[in-house]
Motif scaffolding. Structure first.
Motif, PDB file in Angstrom:
ATOM      1  N   MET A   1       0.839  -1.180   0.000  1.00 37.51           N
ATOM      2  CA  MET A   1       0.000   0.000   0.000  1.00 37.51           C
ATOM      3  C   MET A   1       0.884   1.243   0.000  1.00 37.51           C
ATOM      4  SD  MET A   1      -2.441   1.415   3.016  1.00 37.51           S
ATOM      5  CE  MET A   1      -4.096   1.486   2.442  1.00 37.51           C
ATOM      6  N   CYS A   2       0.567   2.206  -0.819  1.00 43.03           N
ATOM      7  CA  CYS A   2       1.268   3.489  -0.835  1.00 43.03           C
ATOM      8  C   CYS A   2       0.601   4.402   0.175  1.00 43.03           C
ATOM      9  CB  CYS A   2       1.204   4.126  -2.222  1.00 43.03           C
ATOM     10  SG  CYS A   2       2.087   3.159  -3.451  1.00 43.03           S
ATOM     11  N   LEU A   3       1.419   5.092   0.935  1.00 37.16           N
ATOM     12  CA  LEU A   3       0.887   5.938   1.987  1.00 37.16           C
ATOM     13  C   LEU A   3       1.381   7.362   1.803  1.00 37.16           C
ATOM     14  CD1 LEU A   3      -0.697   6.010   4.641  1.00 37.16           C
ATOM     15  CD2 LEU A   3       1.418   5.442   5.814  1.00 37.16           C
ATOM     16  N   GLY A   4       0.463   8.295   1.651  1.00 37.29           N
ATOM     17  CA  GLY A   4       0.788   9.714   1.583  1.00 37.29           C
ATOM     18  C   GLY A   4       0.420  10.331   2.917  1.00 37.29           C
ATOM     19  N   ILE A   5       1.337  11.077   3.499  1.00 33.48           N
ATOM     20  CA  ILE A   5       1.128  11.685   4.808  1.00 33.48           C
ATOM     21  C   ILE A   5       1.082  13.205   4.654  1.00 33.48           C
ATOM     22  CG2 ILE A   5       2.140  12.021   7.109  1.00 33.48           C
ATOM     23  CD1 ILE A   5       1.355   9.212   6.811  1.00 33.48           C
ATOM     24  N   PRO A   6       0.090  13.871   5.242  1.00 34.88           N
ATOM     25  CA  PRO A   6       0.053  15.329   5.196  1.00 34.88           C
ATOM     26  C   PRO A   6       1.174  15.939   6.045  1.00 34.88           C
ATOM     27  CG  PRO A   6      -2.133  14.454   5.637  1.00 34.88           C
ATOM     28  CD  PRO A   6      -1.153  13.321   5.798  1.00 34.88           C
ATOM     29  N   GLY A   7       1.796  16.967   5.510  1.00 31.81           N
ATOM     30  CA  GLY A   7       2.814  17.715   6.235  1.00 31.81           C
ATOM     31  C   GLY A   7       2.711  19.181   5.857  1.00 31.81           C
ATOM     32  N   GLN A   8       3.159  20.041   6.776  1.00 39.05           N
ATOM     33  CA  GLN A   8       3.112  21.480   6.519  1.00 39.05           C
ATOM     34  C   GLN A   8       4.516  21.968   6.186  1.00 39.05           C
ATOM     35  OE1 GLN A   8       1.807  24.021   9.754  1.00 39.05           O
ATOM     36  NE2 GLN A   8       0.785  25.331   8.273  1.00 39.05           N
ATOM     37  N   ILE A   9       4.643  22.698   5.089  1.00 39.96           N
ATOM     38  CA  ILE A   9       5.938  23.257   4.689  1.00 39.96           C
ATOM     39  C   ILE A   9       6.285  24.391   5.644  1.00 39.96           C
ATOM     40  CG2 ILE A   9       7.239  24.392   2.840  1.00 39.96           C
ATOM     41  CD1 ILE A   9       6.412  21.440   2.278  1.00 39.96           C
ATOM     42  N   VAL A  10       7.457  24.282   6.282  1.00 40.90           N
ATOM     43  CA  VAL A  10       7.855  25.288   7.262  1.00 40.90           C
ATOM     44  C   VAL A  10       9.013  26.163   6.796  1.00 40.90           C
ATOM     45  CG1 VAL A  10       6.932  24.014   9.228  1.00 40.90           C
ATOM     46  CG2 VAL A  10       9.297  23.635   8.536  1.00 40.90           C
ATOM     47  N   ALA A  11       9.787  25.697   5.808  1.00 46.83           N
ATOM     48  CA  ALA A  11      10.912  26.492   5.316  1.00 46.83           C
ATOM     49  C   ALA A  11      11.397  25.934   3.980  1.00 46.83           C
ATOM     50  CB  ALA A  11      12.069  26.479   6.311  1.00 46.83           C
ATOM     51  N   ILE A  12      11.938  26.813   3.167  1.00 51.34           N
ATOM     52  CA  ILE A  12      12.618  26.402   1.937  1.00 51.34           C
ATOM     53  C   ILE A  12      14.071  26.177   2.331  1.00 51.34           C
ATOM     54  CG2 ILE A  12      13.237  27.033  -0.422  1.00 51.34           C
ATOM     55  CD1 ILE A  12      10.160  26.679   0.135  1.00 51.34           C
ATOM     56  N   PRO A  15      16.509  26.302  -2.537  1.00 48.10           N
ATOM     57  CA  PRO A  15      15.686  26.729  -3.670  1.00 48.10           C
ATOM     58  C   PRO A  15      16.144  26.156  -5.012  1.00 48.10           C
ATOM     59  CG  PRO A  15      16.272  28.609  -2.296  1.00 48.10           C
ATOM     60  CD  PRO A  15      17.064  27.434  -1.801  1.00 48.10           C
ATOM     61  N   ALA A  16      17.434  26.037  -5.206  1.00 52.17           N
ATOM     62  CA  ALA A  16      17.949  25.539  -6.487  1.00 52.17           C
ATOM     63  C   ALA A  16      17.493  24.100  -6.748  1.00 52.17           C
ATOM     64  CB  ALA A  16      19.474  25.620  -6.511  1.00 52.17           C
ATOM     65  N   ARG A  17      17.396  23.304  -5.701  1.00 51.35           N
ATOM     66  CA  ARG A  17      16.958  21.908  -5.832  1.00 51.35           C
ATOM     67  C   ARG A  17      15.479  21.736  -5.516  1.00 51.35           C
ATOM     68  NH1 ARG A  17      19.740  19.191  -1.740  1.00 51.35           N
ATOM     69  NH2 ARG A  17      18.665  17.324  -2.425  1.00 51.35           N
ATOM     70  N   GLN A  18      14.777  22.826  -5.233  1.00 52.39           N
ATOM     71  CA  GLN A  18      13.351  22.823  -4.898  1.00 52.39           C
ATOM     72  C   GLN A  18      13.066  21.956  -3.671  1.00 52.39           C
ATOM     73  OE1 GLN A  18      11.631  21.672  -8.736  1.00 52.39           O
ATOM     74  NE2 GLN A  18      11.180  23.829  -9.124  1.00 52.39           N
ATOM     75  N   MET A  19      13.901  22.104  -2.642  1.00 48.99           N
ATOM     76  CA  MET A  19      13.766  21.328  -1.412  1.00 48.99           C
ATOM     77  C   MET A  19      13.250  22.213  -0.280  1.00 48.99           C
ATOM     78  SD  MET A  19      14.681  18.298  -2.316  1.00 48.99           S
ATOM     79  CE  MET A  19      14.933  17.411  -0.784  1.00 48.99           C
ATOM     80  N   ALA A  20      12.465  21.597   0.598  1.00 47.08           N
ATOM     81  CA  ALA A  20      11.878  22.320   1.722  1.00 47.08           C
ATOM     82  C   ALA A  20      11.832  21.422   2.941  1.00 47.08           C
ATOM     83  CB  ALA A  20      10.468  22.778   1.367  1.00 47.08           C
ATOM     84  N   MET A  21      11.651  22.050   4.111  1.00 48.41           N
ATOM     85  CA  MET A  21      11.455  21.318   5.346  1.00 48.41           C
ATOM     86  C   MET A  21       9.960  21.252   5.598  1.00 48.41           C
ATOM     87  SD  MET A  21      13.077  19.672   7.678  1.00 48.41           S
ATOM     88  CE  MET A  21      14.721  20.202   7.244  1.00 48.41           C
ATOM     89  N   ALA A  22       9.480  20.039   5.870  1.00 51.46           N
ATOM     90  CA  ALA A  22       8.064  19.835   6.179  1.00 51.46           C
ATOM     91  C   ALA A  22       7.938  19.318   7.604  1.00 51.46           C
ATOM     92  CB  ALA A  22       7.439  18.840   5.206  1.00 51.46           C
ATOM     93  N   ASP A  23       6.902  19.755   8.288  1.00 49.77           N
ATOM     94  CA  ASP A  23       6.587  19.261   9.628  1.00 49.77           C
ATOM     95  C   ASP A  23       5.445  18.271   9.494  1.00 49.77           C
ATOM     96  OD1 ASP A  23       5.007  19.213  12.187  1.00 49.77           O
ATOM     97  OD2 ASP A  23       6.721  20.401  12.842  1.00 49.77           O
TER      98      ASP A  23
END
Length: 95
Positions: A1-12, A15-23
Protein backbone atom coordinates in the motif's frame (compact mmCIF):
# COMPACT_ATOMS: atom_id res chain seq x y z
CA UNK A 1 0.00 0.00 0.00
CA UNK A 2 1.27 3.49 -0.84
CA UNK A 3 0.89 5.94 1.99
CA UNK A 4 0.79 9.71 1.58
CA UNK A 5 1.13 11.69 4.81
CA UNK A 6 0.05 15.33 5.20
CA UNK A 7 2.81 17.72 6.23
CA UNK A 8 3.11 21.48 6.52
CA UNK A 9 5.94 23.26 4.69
CA UNK A 10 7.86 25.29 7.26
CA UNK A 11 10.91 26.49 5.32
CA UNK A 12 12.62 26.40 1.94
CA UNK A 13 15.96 24.68 2.48
CA UNK A 14 17.47 24.63 -1.02
CA UNK A 15 15.69 26.73 -3.67
CA UNK A 16 17.95 25.54 -6.49
CA UNK A 17 16.96 21.91 -5.83
CA UNK A 18 13.35 22.82 -4.90
CA UNK A 19 13.77 21.33 -1.41
CA UNK A 20 11.88 22.32 1.72
CA UNK A 21 11.46 21.32 5.35
CA UNK A 22 8.06 19.84 6.18
CA UNK A 23 6.59 19.26 9.63
CA UNK A 24 4.70 15.98 9.85
CA UNK A 25 3.05 15.68 13.26
CA UNK A 26 6.06 17.24 14.98
CA UNK A 27 8.69 15.40 12.94
CA UNK A 28 10.62 17.52 10.47
CA UNK A 29 11.74 16.06 7.18
CA UNK A 30 13.24 17.50 4.02
CA UNK A 31 11.04 16.98 0.97
CA UNK A 32 11.15 17.82 -2.71
CA UNK A 33 8.67 20.45 -3.87
CA UNK A 34 9.29 19.71 -7.56
CA UNK A 35 5.86 18.11 -8.15
CA UNK A 36 4.04 21.17 -6.70
CA UNK A 37 6.38 23.96 -7.83
CA UNK A 38 3.79 25.70 -9.99
CA UNK A 39 4.25 28.93 -8.00
CA UNK A 40 7.17 30.66 -6.25
CA UNK A 41 8.56 28.28 -3.64
CA UNK A 42 8.22 30.89 -0.90
CA UNK A 43 4.46 30.86 -1.51
CA UNK A 44 4.40 27.21 -0.38
CA UNK A 45 5.69 28.00 3.13
CA UNK A 46 2.76 27.41 5.48
CA UNK A 47 0.89 25.25 2.95
CA UNK A 48 -0.12 21.66 3.64
CA UNK A 49 1.07 19.03 1.18
CA UNK A 50 0.58 15.31 0.75
CA UNK A 51 4.03 13.69 1.08
CA UNK A 52 4.97 10.35 -0.44
CA UNK A 53 8.54 8.94 -0.46
CA UNK A 54 10.09 12.35 0.09
CA UNK A 55 8.05 14.24 -2.50
CA UNK A 56 5.26 16.76 -1.94
CA UNK A 57 2.78 15.23 -4.36
CA UNK A 58 -0.13 17.69 -3.96
CA UNK A 59 -1.09 20.83 -2.08
CA UNK A 60 -4.07 20.17 0.20
CA UNK A 61 -6.07 22.39 2.51
CA UNK A 62 -5.67 22.37 6.30
CA UNK A 63 -8.99 20.61 6.89
CA UNK A 64 -8.15 17.81 4.48
CA UNK A 65 -4.75 17.45 6.18
CA UNK A 66 -6.33 17.25 9.64
CA UNK A 67 -8.98 14.78 8.49
CA UNK A 68 -6.39 12.58 6.77
CA UNK A 69 -4.04 12.56 9.77
CA UNK A 70 -6.91 11.68 12.09
CA UNK A 71 -8.06 8.86 9.81
CA UNK A 72 -4.54 7.47 9.50
CA UNK A 73 -4.00 7.63 13.24
CA UNK A 74 -7.30 5.87 13.74
CA UNK A 75 -6.15 3.11 11.44
CA UNK A 76 -2.74 2.99 13.10
CA UNK A 77 -1.02 3.24 9.73
CA UNK A 78 0.49 6.68 10.19
CA UNK A 79 2.22 5.83 13.45
CA UNK A 80 4.56 3.34 11.83
CA UNK A 81 5.60 5.89 9.21
CA UNK A 82 5.99 8.66 11.82
CA UNK A 83 8.08 6.37 14.02
CA UNK A 84 10.35 5.55 11.08
CA UNK A 85 10.72 9.25 10.25
CA UNK A 86 11.56 10.05 13.89
CA UNK A 87 14.18 7.28 13.96
CA UNK A 88 15.73 8.61 10.76
CA UNK A 89 15.85 12.13 12.17
CA UNK A 90 17.41 10.84 15.39
CA UNK A 91 20.08 8.96 13.44
CA UNK A 92 20.98 12.11 11.50
CA UNK A 93 21.32 14.11 14.72
CA UNK A 94 23.71 11.52 16.15
CA UNK A 95 26.09 11.80 13.19
Amino acid sequence: MCLGIPGQIVAITDPARQMAMADVSGVRREVSLAPVADRPLEALVGEWVLIHVGFAMAVIDAQEAADTLEALRGLGEAQETLDAMAEGAKALEEQ
